[in-house]
Motif scaffolding. Structure first.
Motif, PDB file in Angstrom:
ATOM      1  N   TRP A  84       0.840  -1.186   0.000  1.00  0.00           N
ATOM      2  CA  TRP A  84       0.000   0.000   0.000  1.00  0.00           C
ATOM      3  C   TRP A  84       0.878   1.239   0.000  1.00  0.00           C
ATOM      4  O   TRP A  84       2.038   1.209   0.413  1.00  0.00           O
ATOM      5  CB  TRP A  84      -0.938   0.010   1.206  1.00  0.00           C
ATOM      6  N   GLU A  85       0.286   2.326  -0.492  1.00  0.00           N
ATOM      7  CA  GLU A  85       0.945   3.628  -0.464  1.00  0.00           C
ATOM      8  C   GLU A  85      -0.144   4.694  -0.384  1.00  0.00           C
ATOM      9  O   GLU A  85      -1.170   4.591  -1.061  1.00  0.00           O
ATOM     10  CB  GLU A  85       1.772   3.844  -1.731  1.00  0.00           C
ATOM     11  N   GLN A  86       0.081   5.686   0.447  1.00  0.00           N
ATOM     12  CA  GLN A  86      -0.857   6.804   0.569  1.00  0.00           C
ATOM     13  C   GLN A  86      -0.195   8.057   0.034  1.00  0.00           C
ATOM     14  O   GLN A  86       0.930   8.378   0.389  1.00  0.00           O
ATOM     15  CB  GLN A  86      -1.265   7.018   2.026  1.00  0.00           C
ATOM     16  N   GLN A  87      -0.918   8.759  -0.858  1.00  0.00           N
ATOM     17  CA  GLN A  87      -0.475  10.062  -1.363  1.00  0.00           C
ATOM     18  C   GLN A  87      -1.656  11.011  -1.213  1.00  0.00           C
ATOM     19  O   GLN A  87      -2.632  10.899  -1.955  1.00  0.00           O
ATOM     20  CB  GLN A  87      -0.034   9.968  -2.816  1.00  0.00           C
ATOM     21  N   GLY A  88      -1.573  11.873  -0.216  1.00  0.00           N
ATOM     22  CA  GLY A  88      -2.686  12.772   0.067  1.00  0.00           C
ATOM     23  C   GLY A  88      -3.912  11.977   0.467  1.00  0.00           C
ATOM     24  O   GLY A  88      -3.852  11.163   1.384  1.00  0.00           O
ATOM     25  N   ASP A  89      -5.034  12.187  -0.246  1.00  0.00           N
ATOM     26  CA  ASP A  89      -6.248  11.428   0.072  1.00  0.00           C
ATOM     27  C   ASP A  89      -6.434  10.227  -0.851  1.00  0.00           C
ATOM     28  O   ASP A  89      -7.516   9.661  -0.925  1.00  0.00           O
ATOM     29  CB  ASP A  89      -7.486  12.338   0.054  1.00  0.00           C
ATOM     30  N   GLU A  90      -5.371   9.823  -1.540  1.00  0.00           N
ATOM     31  CA  GLU A  90      -5.420   8.639  -2.402  1.00  0.00           C
ATOM     32  C   GLU A  90      -4.699   7.476  -1.715  1.00  0.00           C
ATOM     33  O   GLU A  90      -3.619   7.650  -1.141  1.00  0.00           O
ATOM     34  CB  GLU A  90      -4.739   8.904  -3.750  1.00  0.00           C
ATOM     35  N   LEU A  91      -5.303   6.299  -1.775  1.00  0.00           N
ATOM     36  CA  LEU A  91      -4.708   5.084  -1.239  1.00  0.00           C
ATOM     37  C   LEU A  91      -4.527   4.119  -2.402  1.00  0.00           C
ATOM     38  O   LEU A  91      -5.486   3.810  -3.112  1.00  0.00           O
ATOM     39  CB  LEU A  91      -5.605   4.459  -0.170  1.00  0.00           C
ATOM     40  N   TYR A  92      -3.293   3.683  -2.613  1.00  0.00           N
ATOM     41  CA  TYR A  92      -2.975   2.749  -3.692  1.00  0.00           C
ATOM     42  C   TYR A  92      -2.686   1.386  -3.076  1.00  0.00           C
ATOM     43  O   TYR A  92      -1.808   1.266  -2.223  1.00  0.00           O
ATOM     44  CB  TYR A  92      -1.767   3.237  -4.489  1.00  0.00           C
ATOM     45  N   LEU A  93      -3.441   0.374  -3.492  1.00  0.00           N
ATOM     46  CA  LEU A  93      -3.292  -0.981  -2.963  1.00  0.00           C
ATOM     47  C   LEU A  93      -2.895  -1.924  -4.095  1.00  0.00           C
ATOM     48  O   LEU A  93      -3.625  -2.065  -5.072  1.00  0.00           O
ATOM     49  CB  LEU A  93      -4.609  -1.468  -2.361  1.00  0.00           C
ATOM     50  N   THR A  94      -1.738  -2.558  -3.947  1.00  0.00           N
ATOM     51  CA  THR A  94      -1.345  -3.589  -4.901  1.00  0.00           C
ATOM     52  C   THR A  94      -2.031  -4.871  -4.457  1.00  0.00           C
ATOM     53  O   THR A  94      -1.903  -5.296  -3.308  1.00  0.00           O
ATOM     54  CB  THR A  94       0.183  -3.785  -4.927  1.00  0.00           C
ATOM     55  N   VAL A  95      -2.774  -5.479  -5.383  1.00  0.00           N
ATOM     56  CA  VAL A  95      -3.640  -6.603  -5.038  1.00  0.00           C
ATOM     57  C   VAL A  95      -3.524  -7.689  -6.100  1.00  0.00           C
ATOM     58  O   VAL A  95      -3.300  -7.411  -7.274  1.00  0.00           O
ATOM     59  CB  VAL A  95      -5.103  -6.119  -4.876  1.00  0.00           C
ATOM     60  N   LYS A  96      -3.666  -8.935  -5.656  1.00  0.00           N
ATOM     61  CA  LYS A  96      -3.731 -10.068  -6.575  1.00  0.00           C
ATOM     62  C   LYS A  96      -5.056 -10.777  -6.338  1.00  0.00           C
ATOM     63  O   LYS A  96      -5.365 -11.181  -5.224  1.00  0.00           O
ATOM     64  CB  LYS A  96      -2.573 -11.032  -6.364  1.00  0.00           C
ATOM     65  N   SER A  97      -5.840 -10.875  -7.395  1.00  0.00           N
ATOM     66  CA  SER A  97      -7.115 -11.584  -7.337  1.00  0.00           C
ATOM     67  C   SER A  97      -6.880 -13.015  -7.800  1.00  0.00           C
ATOM     68  O   SER A  97      -6.345 -13.240  -8.884  1.00  0.00           O
ATOM     69  CB  SER A  97      -8.138 -10.889  -8.243  1.00  0.00           C
ATOM     70  N   ILE A  98      -7.279 -13.956  -6.957  1.00  0.00           N
ATOM     71  CA  ILE A  98      -7.098 -15.373  -7.260  1.00  0.00           C
ATOM     72  C   ILE A  98      -8.478 -16.005  -7.303  1.00  0.00           C
ATOM     73  O   ILE A  98      -9.138 -16.133  -6.283  1.00  0.00           O
ATOM     74  CB  ILE A  98      -6.250 -16.074  -6.181  1.00  0.00           C
ATOM     75  N   GLY A  99      -8.915 -16.367  -8.469  1.00  0.00           N
ATOM     76  CA  GLY A  99     -10.239 -16.962  -8.580  1.00  0.00           C
ATOM     77  C   GLY A  99     -10.486 -17.505  -9.965  1.00  0.00           C
ATOM     78  O   GLY A  99      -9.887 -17.071 -10.944  1.00  0.00           O
ATOM     79  N   ASN A 100     -11.364 -18.492 -10.057  1.00  0.00           N
ATOM     80  CA  ASN A 100     -11.732 -19.104 -11.329  1.00  0.00           C
ATOM     81  C   ASN A 100     -10.522 -19.582 -12.124  1.00  0.00           C
ATOM     82  O   ASN A 100     -10.495 -19.507 -13.344  1.00  0.00           O
ATOM     83  CB  ASN A 100     -12.559 -18.137 -12.195  1.00  0.00           C
ATOM     84  N   GLY A 101      -9.487 -20.037 -11.428  1.00  0.00           N
ATOM     85  CA  GLY A 101      -8.305 -20.564 -12.098  1.00  0.00           C
ATOM     86  C   GLY A 101      -7.410 -19.499 -12.699  1.00  0.00           C
ATOM     87  O   GLY A 101      -6.469 -19.817 -13.415  1.00  0.00           O
ATOM     88  N   MET A 102      -7.697 -18.235 -12.446  1.00  0.00           N
ATOM     89  CA  MET A 102      -6.895 -17.141 -12.998  1.00  0.00           C
ATOM     90  C   MET A 102      -6.329 -16.293 -11.868  1.00  0.00           C
ATOM     91  O   MET A 102      -6.930 -16.195 -10.803  1.00  0.00           O
ATOM     92  CB  MET A 102      -7.756 -16.238 -13.889  1.00  0.00           C
ATOM     93  N   GLU A 103      -5.174 -15.682 -12.120  1.00  0.00           N
ATOM     94  CA  GLU A 103      -4.596 -14.724 -11.186  1.00  0.00           C
ATOM     95  C   GLU A 103      -4.432 -13.403 -11.917  1.00  0.00           C
ATOM     96  O   GLU A 103      -3.843 -13.351 -12.989  1.00  0.00           O
ATOM     97  CB  GLU A 103      -3.243 -15.208 -10.667  1.00  0.00           C
ATOM     98  N   ILE A 104      -4.978 -12.352 -11.338  1.00  0.00           N
ATOM     99  CA  ILE A 104      -4.869 -11.015 -11.918  1.00  0.00           C
ATOM    100  C   ILE A 104      -4.283 -10.095 -10.861  1.00  0.00           C
ATOM    101  O   ILE A 104      -4.812  -9.991  -9.754  1.00  0.00           O
ATOM    102  CB  ILE A 104      -6.251 -10.489 -12.366  1.00  0.00           C
TER     103      ILE A 104
END
Length: 118
Positions: free
Chosen positions: A66-86
């Motif tokens: 995660w990173e916060q810049q002012g009122d923005e929050l950036y979250l690096t995320v990995k979605s694992i579902g239905n046999g796919m990773e995004i």
């Protein structure tokens, strides 16, 4: 006069740094919300000092950083579902942040309402 201006400039920079650190520290912690359809169960995100993030009770959505810049929050995320990773970065606007409440708005029109886990 030059010394006075220099001292004032140093003071302003120091105060800005303290305010930035204070606002970043306030978001650090574990934030949870109820899981819909599962009374008493909670899910959420843990934001750690240094930028590491992790999911709370979400096996298919893995938060990494995660990173916060002012009122923005950036979250690096990995979605694992239905046999796919995004993997990607979610950009969320911090609508409200208090000692015990965090409300985030997505660019996609949804709102996440968290409470601080004790």
């Amino acid at each position: 006069m030059k010394k006075l201006l220099l001292a004032a400039a140093v003071l302003v920079i120091a105060m800005a740094a303290c305010n930035e650190k204070q606002s970043k520290d306030s978001i650090i912690g574990s934030w949870v919300m109820p899981i819909e359809g599962q009374p008493g169960k909670m899910q959420g995100i843990k934001l750690e000092e240094g930028g590491d993030a992790s999911s709370i009770n979400m096996a298919t959505l893995v938060y990494k950083y995660w990173e916060q810049q002012g009122d923005e929050l950036y979250l690096t995320v990995k979605s694992i579902g239905n046999g796919m990773e995004i993997e990607g970065i979610d950009t969320l606007r911090i609508e409200k942040l208090t000692a015990d409440s965090l409300i985030l708005n997505s660019n996609y029109g949804y709102t996440l309402r968290y409470v601080r886990e004790k």
